[in-house]
Write an enzyme that holds these catalytic residues in place. Structure first.
Site, PDB file in Angstrom:
ATOM      1  N   TYR A 253      34.624  32.961  37.204  1.00 22.86           N
ATOM      2  CA  TYR A 253      33.821  33.623  36.174  1.00 22.86           C
ATOM      3  C   TYR A 253      32.454  33.960  36.754  1.00 22.86           C
ATOM      4  O   TYR A 253      31.671  33.056  37.073  1.00 22.86           O
ATOM      5  CB  TYR A 253      33.702  32.673  34.976  1.00 22.86           C
ATOM      6  CG  TYR A 253      32.993  33.199  33.753  1.00 22.86           C
ATOM      7  CD1 TYR A 253      32.479  34.495  33.670  1.00 22.86           C
ATOM      8  CD2 TYR A 253      32.839  32.371  32.642  1.00 22.86           C
ATOM      9  CE1 TYR A 253      31.833  34.945  32.535  1.00 22.86           C
ATOM     10  CE2 TYR A 253      32.194  32.810  31.491  1.00 22.86           C
ATOM     11  CZ  TYR A 253      31.686  34.095  31.452  1.00 22.86           C
ATOM     12  OH  TYR A 253      31.039  34.525  30.326  1.00 22.86           O
TER      13      TYR A 253
ATOM     14  N   LYS B 183      36.633  37.015  36.219  1.00 17.58           N
ATOM     15  CA  LYS B 183      36.056  37.573  34.997  1.00 17.58           C
ATOM     16  C   LYS B 183      34.683  38.107  35.364  1.00 17.58           C
ATOM     17  O   LYS B 183      33.784  37.345  35.725  1.00 17.58           O
ATOM     18  CB  LYS B 183      35.948  36.513  33.902  1.00 17.58           C
ATOM     19  CG  LYS B 183      35.286  37.046  32.620  1.00 17.58           C
ATOM     20  CD  LYS B 183      35.106  35.977  31.560  1.00 17.58           C
ATOM     21  CE  LYS B 183      34.347  36.563  30.361  1.00 17.58           C
ATOM     22  NZ  LYS B 183      34.108  35.566  29.294  1.00 17.58           N
TER      23      LYS B 183
END
Length: 313
Positions: free
Chosen positions: A147, A175
């Site tokens: 992330y 992400k």
């Protein structure tokens, strides 16, 4: 509940970073107890509206405000509710790899299909430390989506660093939440040069259209907590190359989507949920209630989105 050990996970579709409802309870932290029944109902509603899966214990799920017992049970409720209808990608963020690895092991035991993991959350780590952090999490045997959220962590997973981390077995996706729409191409180019591969997943709702145009294959999203069916329509149209149709819906929602990239995104999304008849409600500290002026703006932007959607029908 047990998960099948796998280092592959198809993240195509809309996976919702789920907001977490509370109910008043004087004995609970900050007087708010997790409402597991309401959370289960919300997860079910998202799946019934076409979402690919749910992501418990992300920032939107206020993971850092939960007790250890609550944090684990939220994943268990999500897994039980979703069943075989979708996927559960559990947030396993932690200050160090030993904490993140611990939450990953529990997520595996409880049946999650994969995990979402930030770099060390309270330390501006060097590249080697970041790579070790993710490698230790991947050792558990669940697919890992790293992330990139430099706004909160102050650690930027730059394309060349992502390409190196992608060489670690079990790292399947990133992400991308930097807000820089150039990153999709840059990550692809860096991976090609490094001899690695990774799926780019749109992480900021207000750059979803742009990132998918450039090759993002999934959407780990916040505002589908408010607009699930419409979000799925955007994604499906984009995936099918129906960009004009997707853009019309996206344009209708963009005023609300912009809140996903702001500090008060949790409060804003929960207020949006309240406005459409869902169970949004308050947040636990450190997230205070919106100021009157900010609440008025969130309401205006959400209503603008609702009115625009109504005009499309």
């Amino acid at each position: 509940m047990t998960a099948t050990a796998s280092t592959h996970l198809d993240l195509g579709g809309v996976v919702v970073a789920t907001a977490l409802p509370y109910k008043e309870d004087a004995s609970a932290p900050a007087g708010l107890a997790v409402d597991y029944d309401a959370y289960a109902e919300h997860c079910n509603w998202l799946i019934e509206n076409g979402c690919r899966g749910v992501g418990p214990n992300g920032s939107l799920g206020e993971y850092s405000s939960l007790t250890d017992e609550e944090r684990r049970k939220v994943v268990q409720v999500a897994v039980e509710t979703v069943g075989d209808r979708g996927i559960v990608v559990a947030g396993v963020h932690g200050p160090g790899w030993h904490q993140a690895q611990y939450w990953t092991q529990l997520a595996k035991e409880d049946g999650a299909h994969g995990v979402l993991c930030l770099p060390p959350t309270m330390y501006r780590s060097a590249d080697a430390d970041v790579a070790e952090h993710f490698a230790k999490v991947a050792e558990v045997g669940l697919p890992v989506m790293i992330y990139n959220n430099p706004l909160d962590t102050k650690v930027d997973l730059r394309p060349e660093l992502v390409a190196e981390i992608a060489k670690i077995d079990g790292i399947v996706a990133v992400k991308e939440f930097s807000g820089d729409v150039r990153r999709a191409f840059e990550i692809q180019e860096a991976c090609e040069a490094a001899g690695s591969t990774i799926d780019v997943i749109a992480g900021s709702d207000d750059v979803l259209f742009e990132l998918m145009i450039d090759g993002a294959t999934g959407w780990f999203a916040g505002y589908p907590n408010v607009f699930p069916a419409e979000a799925v329509a955007i994604y499906d149209n984009m995936a099918a190359g129906r960009y004009v149709e997707a853009r019309e819906i996206y344009k209708s929602l963009i005023a609300a989507f912009r809140w996903d990239s702001r500090t008060e995104f949790v409060q804003a999304i929960k207020l949006g949920m309240d406005m459409v008849g869902r169970n949004g409600g308050p947040c636990r500290p450190p997230r205070a209630a919106l100021t009157p002026a900010m609440e008025a703006q969130v309401r205006a932007d959400t209503q603008r989105a609702l009115d625009a959607l109504a005009a499309l029908k």
